[in-house]
Write a protein that holds these residues in place. Structure first.
Motif, PDB file in Angstrom:
ATOM      1  N   CYS A  99       0.138   5.336  -2.285  1.00  0.00           N
ATOM      2  CA  CYS A  99      -0.684   5.081  -1.104  1.00  0.00           C
ATOM      3  C   CYS A  99      -0.158   5.877   0.090  1.00  0.00           C
ATOM      4  O   CYS A  99      -0.922   6.554   0.792  1.00  0.00           O
ATOM      5  CB  CYS A  99      -0.682   3.595  -0.764  1.00  0.00           C
ATOM      6  N   ALA A 100       1.153   5.809   0.301  1.00  0.00           N
ATOM      7  CA  ALA A 100       1.725   6.557   1.424  1.00  0.00           C
ATOM      8  C   ALA A 100       1.560   8.058   1.192  1.00  0.00           C
ATOM      9  O   ALA A 100       1.303   8.820   2.134  1.00  0.00           O
ATOM     10  CB  ALA A 100       3.186   6.197   1.609  1.00  0.00           C
ATOM     11  N   GLY A 101       1.691   8.486  -0.061  1.00  0.00           N
ATOM     12  CA  GLY A 101       1.504   9.900  -0.370  1.00  0.00           C
ATOM     13  C   GLY A 101       0.093  10.353  -0.041  1.00  0.00           C
ATOM     14  O   GLY A 101      -0.125  11.446   0.475  1.00  0.00           O
ATOM     15  N   LEU A 102      -0.868   9.476  -0.323  1.00  0.00           N
ATOM     16  CA  LEU A 102      -2.261   9.794  -0.001  1.00  0.00           C
ATOM     17  C   LEU A 102      -2.433   9.929   1.509  1.00  0.00           C
ATOM     18  O   LEU A 102      -3.192  10.784   1.986  1.00  0.00           O
ATOM     19  CB  LEU A 102      -3.181   8.705  -0.563  1.00  0.00           C
ATOM     20  N   ALA A 103      -1.697   9.090   2.257  1.00  0.00           N
ATOM     21  CA  ALA A 103      -1.748   9.216   3.716  1.00  0.00           C
ATOM     22  C   ALA A 103      -1.276  10.605   4.133  1.00  0.00           C
ATOM     23  O   ALA A 103      -1.859  11.231   5.031  1.00  0.00           O
ATOM     24  CB  ALA A 103      -0.894   8.138   4.377  1.00  0.00           C
ATOM     25  N   GLY A 104      -0.240  11.102   3.459  1.00  0.00           N
ATOM     26  CA  GLY A 104       0.249  12.448   3.756  1.00  0.00           C
ATOM     27  C   GLY A 104      -0.803  13.488   3.442  1.00  0.00           C
ATOM     28  O   GLY A 104      -1.014  14.446   4.196  1.00  0.00           O
ATOM     29  N   MET A 105      -1.499  13.294   2.304  1.00  0.00           N
ATOM     30  CA  MET A 105      -2.560  14.226   1.929  1.00  0.00           C
ATOM     31  C   MET A 105      -3.658  14.226   2.993  1.00  0.00           C
ATOM     32  O   MET A 105      -4.173  15.275   3.383  1.00  0.00           O
ATOM     33  CB  MET A 105      -3.122  13.829   0.564  1.00  0.00           C
ATOM     34  N   VAL A 106      -4.023  13.016   3.482  1.00  0.00           N
ATOM     35  CA  VAL A 106      -5.074  12.913   4.495  1.00  0.00           C
ATOM     36  C   VAL A 106      -4.651  13.651   5.767  1.00  0.00           C
ATOM     37  O   VAL A 106      -5.426  14.400   6.363  1.00  0.00           O
ATOM     38  CB  VAL A 106      -5.374  11.428   4.804  1.00  0.00           C
ATOM     39  N   GLU A 107      -3.380  13.454   6.156  1.00  0.00           N
ATOM     40  CA  GLU A 107      -2.913  14.139   7.355  1.00  0.00           C
ATOM     41  C   GLU A 107      -2.994  15.652   7.204  1.00  0.00           C
ATOM     42  O   GLU A 107      -3.371  16.369   8.121  1.00  0.00           O
ATOM     43  CB  GLU A 107      -1.469  13.720   7.669  1.00  0.00           C
TER      44      GLU A 107
END
Lengths: 371, 308
Positions: free
Chosen positions: A260-268
């Motif tokens: 989930c946090a990794g996906l946040a990085g992808m979104v950023e």
């Protein structure tokens, strides 16, 4: 375990407890507003004007609310990185590191596939972000299970390692020579960036965040897997005796949390910056921890809390410009809220009003957290 | 040998300097954490205490011109945060790890908020003992500029060992940390002992912060501490809760921290940012090697991490 006992002992307890778990955090938020207001007055700013500005900058207009939602989406995702393992009794604060590593994975995938169709590129970036972040926190879970390494400290150390890795990559192998002042990676193509919701400036990251929170809620509250995880979080020894695969559960939950946090990085990377640089490490991970704690590890509540906190983050600039308060004001405010919310934990079960006729049943302790 | 031709010798020299300079904050924070954990409570918030200490020491030194007054203020500011932590963690159902995280955010918020005006001006630094005047090499002289704070920390380690081993108060703290039930049975007030241990530990962490801003690197900025307060918590585990071992471990960590800049100074810029991660990787490696899933670590206070 919690919900089973609730259901079997009648709706009134359920109702009282739900009310309690809504009222206490709200009261804690209000009390921290009061405390912070006193602080503002002490340093010479009118607290009402400060709060007025925060409100205006965060929720005052559709334009500013869009800003708030853009900031809320990574918060929803990073909050899950703390909230999911917490149900298993683990305190993981490696959100920032998992976000950074997810961002690195996403940019690597985005650059490698630059010429592919944009849907393929975006999908690969998302998968890369999910997997990188997942493995990062999954490693923390593995260390916890196989070596007994304290997950709080190891996940925090891994934040610093992730940031060092990012600095290494954007100053070395991935460096775009055109980025002089702020070392960055090469950018992904504009056509490969995540789009915006029709008629708004809000990128699709918000949908990712909402969907992830709903899935996490269903997974934890409504599936056998979630039930097993909550059982292990409630009483590890009982879970082992019952034959639950505690190691696999730990690893699976940690992997999901990290992804989930990794996906946040992808979104950023894919929706905001278009490249990887130190902006990735902007504190969304640390604020996500706060969101998870205020939401009491409930993924649905995290959506609301993330939106509130997104608004506060969005108002940082205004506070600086209009009220001449330093940019650390937002950080200090978060600290005050966090401490008051922590204190409110000790108030559960102390108020008769939430107990109704079932007062004999003692309020349960939150999941025990091994240190 | 002239200074310019010192070449690769600069690396061990810089690491030696790092053990003393970079090791000082580790030393104070880990001794503070050791004292706190001996009483059975963990204080994860010392990172925030370290930052607040660094800021207040710098600010007071700048405003009054007296760095030693700054050091004292840093300790007192640390005690204030310690008091808050101690009070919160002794409430029922409040988890000390979570409070620690909250205190990191709160402490850094306080430090950055109040410290904003002090980023630009330069404050008077602590005097150093120049033991290197015999050498004609400037870099050797530089390395042997030793801070009295470092010596104080080095002296504190054996003192604390003696305190735990041979004094009544030391025994009380160990009793509360190892077996709260037994301590309660002989009439010791557990909350009071823990309160004092946490406040004293935070005092030391505050002084560790002062060593950052008034000795090495000797500036105040928002990036001054990069997780030293947290690494110190891991370091105490590695040191098996023994003050003397905290001393050795702090020196090791200080040296590891100096590795990146030292290699850069001799022109090895490849992987500079990765070498900066050396202390974190070292901490993690040590934890992986020393922890075990099946037993509590030898030397750990019995009540640590329990709710008692």
């Amino acid at each position: 375990m919690e919900s089973v006992r609730r259901r079997s002992s009648g709706w009134s307890i359920h109702w009282g407890k739900t009310l309690e778990s809504i009222c206490l955090p709200v009261a804690a938020l209000l009390f921290s507003l009061l405390l912070f207001g006193i602080f503002c007055a002490a340093v010479g700013s009118n607290p009402f004007e400060v709060y007025g500005s925060i409100y205006k900058a965060a929720f005052g207009s559709w334009r500013s609310f869009q800003n708030t939602l853009i900031r809320a989406s990574p918060l929803m995702l990073t909050a899950l990185c703390t909230a999911l393992p917490a149900r298993l009794g683990l305190v993981i604060i490696g959100n920032e590191g998992a976000l950074v590593v997810g961002g690195i994975g996403a940019i690597a995938a985005g650059l490698a596939l630059n010429s592919a169709p944009s849907l393929v590129v975006q999908l690969s970036m998302a998968i890369a972000g999910l997997v990188c972040g997942g493995l990062w926190i999954g490693a923390v879970g593995a260390l916890r299970h196989y070596r007994g390494v304290n997950e709080t400290i190891s996940s925090l150390l891994m934040n610093y390692i992730a940031i060092a890795l990012l600095n290494h990559l954007v100053n070395g192998p991935m460096k775009d020579p055109a980025s002089l002042n702020k070392p960055s990676s090469y950018p992904i193509l504009d056509t490969n960036m995540l789009g915006v919701l029709p008629g708004t400036r809000i990128h699709y990251g918000l949908i990712y965040g909402l969907v992830a929170c709903v899935i996490a809620y269903i997974l934890i509250q409504r599936t056998t897997f979630g039930f097993a995880a909550r059982t292990a979080g409630g009483n590890l020894r009982a879970a082992r005796v019952a034959g639950l695969p505690v190691g696999k559960l730990t690893m699976a939950i940690c992997f999901l949390a990290g992804s989930c946090a990794g996906l946040a990085g992808m979104v950023e990377v894919a929706a905001v910056h278009g490249r990887a640089n130190e902006s990735l490490n902007a504190g969304y991970g640390y604020s996500g921890i706060l969101v998870a704690f205020i939401a009491r590890y409930n993924p649905l509540a995290a959506i609301v809390v993330a939106t509130l906190l997104g608004g506060i983050l969005a108002s940082g600039g205004i506070l600086q410009r209009v009220h001449n308060l330093p940019d650390a004001t937002v950080l200090l405010f978060q600290g005050v809220v966090f401490l008051v919310v922590m204190y409110s934990e000790s108030l559960y079960g102390r108020f008769e009003i939430f107990k109704e006729q079932s007062a004999k049943i003692k309020t349960e302790r939150p999941p025990a957290v091994p240190v | 040998m002239a200074a310019e031709t010192i070449g690769w010798w600069g690396v061990p020299l810089a690491i030696a300097a790092g053990t003393m300079r970079g090791g000082t904050p580790f030393l104070f924070v880990s001794l503070g954490e050791c004292l706190t954990e001996k009483s059975g409570k963990i204080n994860l918030g010392l990172e925030g205490t370290l930052l607040t200490g660094a800021m207040s020491a710098y600010a007071i030194s700048y405003l009054t011109g007296s760095p030693w007054l700054g050091v004292i203020t840093a300790g007192v500011a640390g005690m204030a945060l310690g008091l808050l932590h101690a009070w919160l963690t002794q409430q029922p159902r409040v988890n000390d790890v979570a409070v620690g995280i909250a205190m990191i955010i709160f402490g850094s918020g306080v430090a950055f908020f109040l410290g904003k005006p002090f980023i630009q001006p330069s404050a008077p630094q602590l005097p150093t003992l120049n033991l290197g005047t015999w050498s004609s090499i400037p870099s050797v002289q530089e390395v042997l500029k030793i801070s009295p704070l470092f010596l104080l920390g080095v002296a504190l380690a054996p003192l604390m060992t003696w305190f735990f081993k041979s004094t009544r108060w030391g025994l009380l703290i160990r009793a509360v940390g190892d077996s709260p039930d037994a301590a309660r049975a002989i009439g010791i007030s557990i909350p009071k002992v823990r309160m004092l241990a946490i406040i004293a530990g935070s005092f030391l962490a505050g002084i560790g912060g002062a060593s950052l801003s008034l000795y090495y690197p000797g500036i105040w900025s928002e990036r001054i501490s990069s997780g030293q307060g947290l690494m110190a918590v891991a370091l105490v585990i590695f040191a098996r809760w023994q003050p003397m071992q905290c001393l050795y471990a702090s020196l090791l960590f200080g040296g590891a921290q100096a590795l990146g800049p030292a290699l850069q100074s001799v022109g090895m810029t490849q992987g500079y940012y990765l070498f900066n991660a050396a202390p974190y990787i070292l901490t993690l490696a040590i934890m992986i090697l020393t922890c075990s899933p099946n037993r509590t670590i030898f030397g750990a206070p019995g009540a640590l991490g329990t709710d008692s």
